[in-house]
Each structure stands twice: as C-alpha cells, then as structure tokens.
Write an enzyme that holds these catalytic residues in place. Structure first.
Site, short mmCIF file in Angstrom:
data_model
loop_
_atom_site.label_atom_id
_atom_site.label_comp_id
_atom_site.label_asym_id
_atom_site.label_seq_id
_atom_site.Cartn_x
_atom_site.Cartn_y
_atom_site.Cartn_z
N SER A 113 0.86 -1.18 0.00
CA SER A 113 0.00 0.00 0.00
C SER A 113 0.90 1.24 0.00
O SER A 113 1.72 1.40 -0.90
CB SER A 113 -0.95 -0.03 1.20
N THR A 114 0.79 2.09 1.02
CA THR A 114 1.57 3.33 1.06
C THR A 114 3.06 3.02 0.99
O THR A 114 3.59 2.27 1.80
CB THR A 114 1.27 4.11 2.35
N HIS A 168 -2.59 -1.20 -3.31
CA HIS A 168 -3.71 -0.28 -3.11
C HIS A 168 -3.49 0.94 -4.00
O HIS A 168 -2.53 1.70 -3.81
CB HIS A 168 -3.80 0.17 -1.66
N MET A 211 -0.21 1.13 5.14
CA MET A 211 -0.97 1.44 6.33
C MET A 211 -2.10 0.44 6.52
O MET A 211 -2.68 -0.05 5.56
CB MET A 211 -1.56 2.86 6.23
N ASP A 213 -4.57 -4.80 6.04
CA ASP A 213 -4.89 -5.64 4.88
C ASP A 213 -3.71 -6.56 4.56
O ASP A 213 -2.56 -6.12 4.47
CB ASP A 213 -5.21 -4.76 3.67
#
Length: 353
Positions: A166-167, A192, A285, A288
């Site tokens: 993600s991030t 993401h 973050m 998930d």
C-alpha cells in the site's frame, strides 16, 4: 495534547496557497508552518520550520516540483503529498512522484465529476494525516544489485509469488521488479491504488523491468516472465484448474476496507498453491494482508515481511507479523534474492510451524 501536524505549502498560485492554508489552519491537530511559491523559497521555509509534511505542486517556476521532490528525498527526507493538476489519477507525473518517494498525490479541484474544492480538501487532509506517520530514509542511488539469476523452477507453472503493498509500495515494487530476470517466476501483485493509476503504473513497470508487466484480466494465467497487477477497483484472486493457475477478477465488496484487497489475493493463493507459493508483504498502512498471509503461512507457503527499518509505513507488515503470518522479516534490499531463493525451494520444504 499531541503536537499538531506542521505543514509547509509549496505552490506557485497565490490563490491556491491561501485556499490550502485556510483549509489546513481550520483542521484540528494541524497547522500551517509556512508557505512558498517556488522551490527556492521552499528550501528556506523548510529549513527554518522543519515541517512534518510538505504539500507540493508540480508546475512551478525556476524548478519543477518533481525535480524538487527528488532533492528533498535525497537531502532532507520529509513526507510529501503532491497537489497538482498534473498528478490527477492515471498521470505519468503521479506515478513518477510516487516512485520518487511522495507518500501520495491529490489532484487540484477542477469541478469535474463532482470533484470540487471541498472534496479535494477532505482528501488532502486525510492524506496529510497518513503522510505524517511515514518514516523516510535518505534516498541514495541504487545499490547496484542488478538483475538476479533466473530461478531453477520459474517455468514449472506450479509455483507462484504473490506480493501485497500500500503506502510506499510503488517505489518498492519497482525496486523488486528491477531485480527480476526476464524469465522470472509467475508474480501476482495487489497494490492499493486508484483504478486510473493502475494502467500507468503497470506500463511504467513494464518499461523499467525485464519481465513483462500488465494489468490482470479475468482468465489471465500467471506465467514465467509475466507480472500481473490487480486492477484498481476490483479484487485479484488466483484459482487453480486442470491447466494450472488462473486469475479471477472479482467485483465483490471491499475486504479489510480495500478493493483490491491483499487479503483476497493471499487467501486465494493459499488455497490454490499451498506450499508452492511465496508471499511478500511490503510497506502500507492498516492491516490488509495479515489474514491472507496467515492463510498462506498455514498452508505451507514461505512468507516474507518488509522490515520496519525500510518501510515508509510499518502497518501491514507489522499486522502480518503480529498475526503469526511472517516467516522472515527483511529490509527491502534483501527481499528480491530471498524471494527467488524461497521460490526455488517452494514445495520442497516442510510446512513452517
């Protein structure tokens, strides 16, 4: 009371500077530490105020925002959220900014499709809060690891690598794939990312790495030398049929707060591939991927988590580790070689405890 998040706004538009300053100044737990109209003013403001987060435009006089972003990440790493009409979802500028180390991007409001200033402001505030939690290291030239040797079993069609992020994931996935040989193992990825980002992301990865990279479509088969990336608005699942692995693209509701969800990818890979898979969870973050990676671990897959020291946000890897899902934690630079080593051994080792 916790210290407010201190933000420096860098934008060549006086109107935009004032509008952003007004929004952020009214936000609880946030204050504007300074404003600047170009990179040269910004250098002095940043040095004087030591902000927690910088908002940065792309189009500016004297030095463009992407060049300034690269200097920030090289000389004074600070979380940056790009705010520009050129970083609208799907643009090459957005992908390049994320590769250079920007935590996220927000498009300037233009009134189209309901994307006015209020919506943009809410999105920006949310992303500044996430950016304030980011951990950034000094950006250095690549270590020169180069392309790794081909794995022994890449063409077997019976083994698979699944990656979730993600991030901070855009830069990390690029670095991982740059080390992969052209005949790399079958790789599936959930990052993401908004749906209009993904085609540009996959196309850029395809240009920068030896394997072929494309957005996964329903019915695609993971194969040697091919990397498949989840669409931005649907889940990527992997199932097994008589011919081997096959991708299913699903419109089902979000899982763990996301669509695409890393949990969906990992859980389906656990069922389809069992001990013949390798799972990798990178910076991001939230939680998930923690449940899905535990399913992979329990099915005998080898699981790798990114170490906190190299993460931008040590959320997803931490959650997976705390869930008992991670067999080994490594800094990013060591993950590509371990990924291929584990792939070579997939299906030959006993299930992990």
């Amino acid at each position: 009371m916790p210290r407010p998040i201190r933000v420096v706004i860098v934008d060549d538009s006086a109107l935009m500077r004032e509008m952003l300053k007004d929004v952020l100044s009214r936000e609880a737990g946030m204050e504007v530490a300074g404003v600047a109209r170009d990179a040269f003013e910004a250098r002095a403001v940043i040095k004087a105020t030591n902000p927690d987060v910088i908002t940065l435009d792309v189009e500016m006089p004297k030095m463009d925002g992407l060049s300034f972003l690269e200097k920030i990440m090289t000389l004074r790493p600070t979380p940056v959220v790009m705010v520009s009409s050129l970083t609208r979802e799907g643009s090459d500028a957005a992908i390049r900014a994320l590769e250079l180390g920007a935590v996220d991007c927000v498009a300037k409001p233009d009134g189209s499709e309901g994307y006015g200033f209020e919506a943009a402001a809410m999105e920006l505030v949310s992303k500044i809060r996430v950016a304030a939690t980011a951990r950034l290291a000094m950006r250095r030239p690549a270590a020169g690891q180069g392309v790794l040797p081909s794995p022994r079993f890449a063409g077997s069609g019976k083994r698979l690598i699944a990656i979730g992020a993600s991030t901070g994931g855009v830069e990390r996935i690029r670095d991982l794939l740059s080390a992969m040989p052209a005949d790399c193992p079958p790789i599936v990825i959930t990052q993401h990312m908004g749906p209009s980002y993904v085609p540009s992301f996959a196309a850029r990865l395809d240009r920068l790495s030896a394997p072929a990279v494309r957005v996964a479509a329903h019915g695609d088969r993971p194969a040697q030398g091919l990397v498949l990336v989840a669409p931005g608005d649907r889940h990527l699942a992997v199932v097994r049929d008589t011919a081997g692995f096959v991708c299913h693209i699903q419109d089902t509701p979000p899982v763990s707060g996301h669509r695409p969800s890393v949990d969906v990818l990992f859980a389906t890979v656990a069922k389809a591939a069992g001990p013949k898979a390798v799972g990798v969870i990178l910076s991001g973050m939230g939680r998930d991927g923690a449940i899905g990676m535990k399913a992979m671990h329990d099915a005998g897959a080898f699981t790798i988590g990114e170490q906190e020291s190299s993460c931008v946000v040590y959320g997803m890897p931490r959650a997976a580790k705390e869930n008992g899902a991670v067999a080994v934690e490594l800094p990013l630079a060591h993950i590509p070689a371990e990924m291929l080593r584990a792939f070579d051994a997939a299906g030959e080792r006993p299930r992990t405890a």
